[in-house]
Design a protein around this motif. Sequence first.
Motif, mmCIF file in Angstrom:
data_model
loop_
_atom_site.group_PDB
_atom_site.id
_atom_site.type_symbol
_atom_site.label_atom_id
_atom_site.label_comp_id
_atom_site.label_asym_id
_atom_site.label_seq_id
_atom_site.Cartn_x
_atom_site.Cartn_y
_atom_site.Cartn_z
ATOM 1 N N VAL A 260 -4.314 4.186 -13.192
ATOM 2 C CA VAL A 260 -4.381 3.166 -12.147
ATOM 3 C C VAL A 260 -2.960 2.666 -11.891
ATOM 4 O O VAL A 260 -2.255 2.294 -12.826
ATOM 5 N N VAL A 261 -2.551 2.674 -10.627
ATOM 6 C CA VAL A 261 -1.242 2.153 -10.223
ATOM 7 C C VAL A 261 -1.471 0.812 -9.533
ATOM 8 O O VAL A 261 -2.224 0.730 -8.572
ATOM 9 N N ARG A 262 -0.819 -0.240 -10.040
ATOM 10 C CA ARG A 262 -0.925 -1.574 -9.434
ATOM 11 C C ARG A 262 0.460 -2.007 -8.953
ATOM 12 O O ARG A 262 1.403 -2.017 -9.727
ATOM 13 N N VAL A 263 0.542 -2.350 -7.686
ATOM 14 C CA VAL A 263 1.774 -2.885 -7.122
ATOM 15 C C VAL A 263 1.458 -4.302 -6.682
ATOM 16 O O VAL A 263 0.485 -4.536 -5.969
ATOM 17 N N LYS A 264 2.285 -5.255 -7.113
ATOM 18 C CA LYS A 264 1.886 -6.649 -6.979
ATOM 19 C C LYS A 264 3.030 -7.538 -6.493
ATOM 20 O O LYS A 264 4.132 -7.481 -7.019
ATOM 21 N N LEU A 265 2.718 -8.324 -5.478
ATOM 22 C CA LEU A 265 3.535 -9.468 -5.072
ATOM 23 C C LEU A 265 2.841 -10.708 -5.630
ATOM 24 O O LEU A 265 1.764 -10.599 -6.216
ATOM 25 N N GLN A 266 3.410 -11.871 -5.397
ATOM 26 C CA GLN A 266 2.730 -13.079 -5.861
ATOM 27 C C GLN A 266 1.430 -13.312 -5.100
ATOM 28 O O GLN A 266 0.485 -13.856 -5.643
ATOM 29 N N ILE A 267 1.364 -12.881 -3.839
ATOM 30 C CA ILE A 267 0.185 -13.179 -3.029
ATOM 31 C C ILE A 267 -0.740 -11.993 -2.821
ATOM 32 O O ILE A 267 -1.872 -12.170 -2.398
ATOM 33 N N TYR A 268 -0.292 -10.794 -3.074
ATOM 34 C CA TYR A 268 -1.097 -9.605 -2.829
ATOM 35 C C TYR A 268 -0.973 -8.624 -3.983
ATOM 36 O O TYR A 268 0.027 -8.599 -4.682
ATOM 37 N N GLU A 269 -2.001 -7.789 -4.109
ATOM 38 C CA GLU A 269 -1.957 -6.694 -5.075
ATOM 39 C C GLU A 269 -2.618 -5.481 -4.443
ATOM 40 O O GLU A 269 -3.641 -5.606 -3.776
ATOM 41 N N GLN A 270 -2.014 -4.323 -4.629
ATOM 42 C CA GLN A 270 -2.596 -3.069 -4.160
ATOM 43 C C GLN A 270 -2.864 -2.194 -5.380
ATOM 44 O O GLN A 270 -2.054 -2.152 -6.310
ATOM 45 N N VAL A 271 -3.977 -1.501 -5.363
ATOM 46 C CA VAL A 271 -4.361 -0.655 -6.492
ATOM 47 C C VAL A 271 -4.640 0.745 -5.980
ATOM 48 O O VAL A 271 -5.296 0.922 -4.949
ATOM 49 N N ARG A 272 -4.138 1.746 -6.675
ATOM 50 C CA ARG A 272 -4.433 3.148 -6.386
ATOM 51 C C ARG A 272 -4.911 3.798 -7.672
ATOM 52 O O ARG A 272 -4.339 3.571 -8.741
ATOM 53 N N VAL A 273 -5.943 4.595 -7.585
ATOM 54 C CA VAL A 273 -6.456 5.335 -8.735
ATOM 55 C C VAL A 273 -6.116 6.792 -8.512
ATOM 56 O O VAL A 273 -6.387 7.351 -7.448
ATOM 57 N N SER B 157 0.828 -1.196 0.000
ATOM 58 C CA SER B 157 0.000 0.000 0.000
ATOM 59 C C SER B 157 0.867 1.253 0.000
ATOM 60 O O SER B 157 0.585 2.214 -0.719
ATOM 61 N N GLU B 158 1.919 1.246 0.793
ATOM 62 C CA GLU B 158 2.824 2.401 0.846
ATOM 63 C C GLU B 158 3.535 2.613 -0.489
ATOM 64 O O GLU B 158 3.693 3.744 -0.943
ATOM 65 N N VAL B 159 3.977 1.530 -1.133
ATOM 66 C CA VAL B 159 4.645 1.653 -2.433
ATOM 67 C C VAL B 159 3.674 2.190 -3.477
ATOM 68 O O VAL B 159 4.014 3.067 -4.275
ATOM 69 N N ALA B 160 2.438 1.688 -3.489
ATOM 70 C CA ALA B 160 1.433 2.164 -4.445
ATOM 71 C C ALA B 160 1.135 3.643 -4.215
ATOM 72 O O ALA B 160 1.030 4.423 -5.169
ATOM 73 N N GLU B 161 0.984 4.026 -2.967
ATOM 74 C CA GLU B 161 0.699 5.427 -2.636
ATOM 75 C C GLU B 161 1.855 6.343 -3.038
ATOM 76 O O GLU B 161 1.650 7.416 -3.603
ATOM 77 N N THR B 162 3.077 5.906 -2.758
ATOM 78 C CA THR B 162 4.256 6.695 -3.128
ATOM 79 C C THR B 162 4.352 6.852 -4.637
ATOM 80 O O THR B 162 4.602 7.949 -5.146
ATOM 81 N N LEU C 163 11.322 15.587 -22.420
ATOM 82 C CA LEU C 163 11.482 14.414 -21.571
ATOM 83 C C LEU C 163 11.872 14.844 -20.168
ATOM 84 O O LEU C 163 12.769 15.658 -19.995
ATOM 85 N N THR C 164 11.185 14.286 -19.189
ATOM 86 C CA THR C 164 11.525 14.523 -17.789
ATOM 87 C C THR C 164 11.368 13.205 -17.057
ATOM 88 O O THR C 164 10.428 12.463 -17.317
ATOM 89 N N TYR C 165 12.321 12.919 -16.160
ATOM 90 C CA TYR C 165 12.155 11.721 -15.332
ATOM 91 C C TYR C 165 12.523 12.035 -13.893
ATOM 92 O O TYR C 165 13.226 13.006 -13.612
ATOM 93 N N MET C 166 12.006 11.195 -13.005
ATOM 94 C CA MET C 166 12.273 11.341 -11.580
ATOM 95 C C MET C 166 12.396 9.941 -10.992
ATOM 96 O O MET C 166 11.571 9.065 -11.283
ATOM 97 N N TYR C 167 13.440 9.749 -10.186
ATOM 98 C CA TYR C 167 13.600 8.451 -9.535
ATOM 99 C C TYR C 167 12.473 8.211 -8.546
ATOM 100 O O TYR C 167 12.080 9.107 -7.806
ATOM 101 N N LEU C 168 11.958 7.000 -8.542
ATOM 102 C CA LEU C 168 10.949 6.605 -7.563
ATOM 103 C C LEU C 168 11.636 6.329 -6.229
ATOM 104 O O LEU C 168 12.698 5.710 -6.197
#
Length: 178
Positions: free
Chosen positions: A96-109, A43-48, A67-72
């Motif tokens: 939609v941001v999806r951060v996923k492990l094999q057992i969990y997924e977090q979604v942020r819109v 959840s924290e990674v998705a929010e960040t 072009l512009t980039y920023m390190y996460l």
Amino acid sequence: MSSPVFSHIMGTLALIGAMVIIIAVFLAVQFMAMLEIQNVRLSEVAETTAREIVELVSVYTLGGGNLTYMYLTVPQTIGGQAYSIRIEGTSEGVIVVRVKLQIYEQVRVIVTPNFGERPVKVVANSEVIGGIKVSREILLPAPERLSSGVEVRGKPAIVVFRNGENIYVGLAIIYNQG
């Protein structure tokens, strides 16, 4: 008359059974707590990631350029496990941001700001822009690569670029050129 050996064996087996049950309950509670911790970390990674996409798009649309980039600012692993970050564009300005492990997924819109310009779109396929391979998904930990004879771990980044009239956002692994 029953033998005392038989009584002792039955008592010992009952104690061993009780210990096994107590240990199993303890391990189950510990496993559930670990899963909840992993969920919070995701959840924290998705929010960040969502917050940093909004921040970079805001800076880009106000400043312009090609072009512009920023390190996460996300960890290479979550609790020692690899994970993926994926962004998807849905409707006008919604990502939609999806951060996923094999057992969990977090979604942020998130809704990206566009300051009067066209909506920001998510890159459709992998593209190379300014020497950076940009796609809609990255896997972490970033693979190591040789640079000047030294192994260098790449850093995850958000990339915003203009292609014609449209503004695109994507994810990339950027290696420092040592």
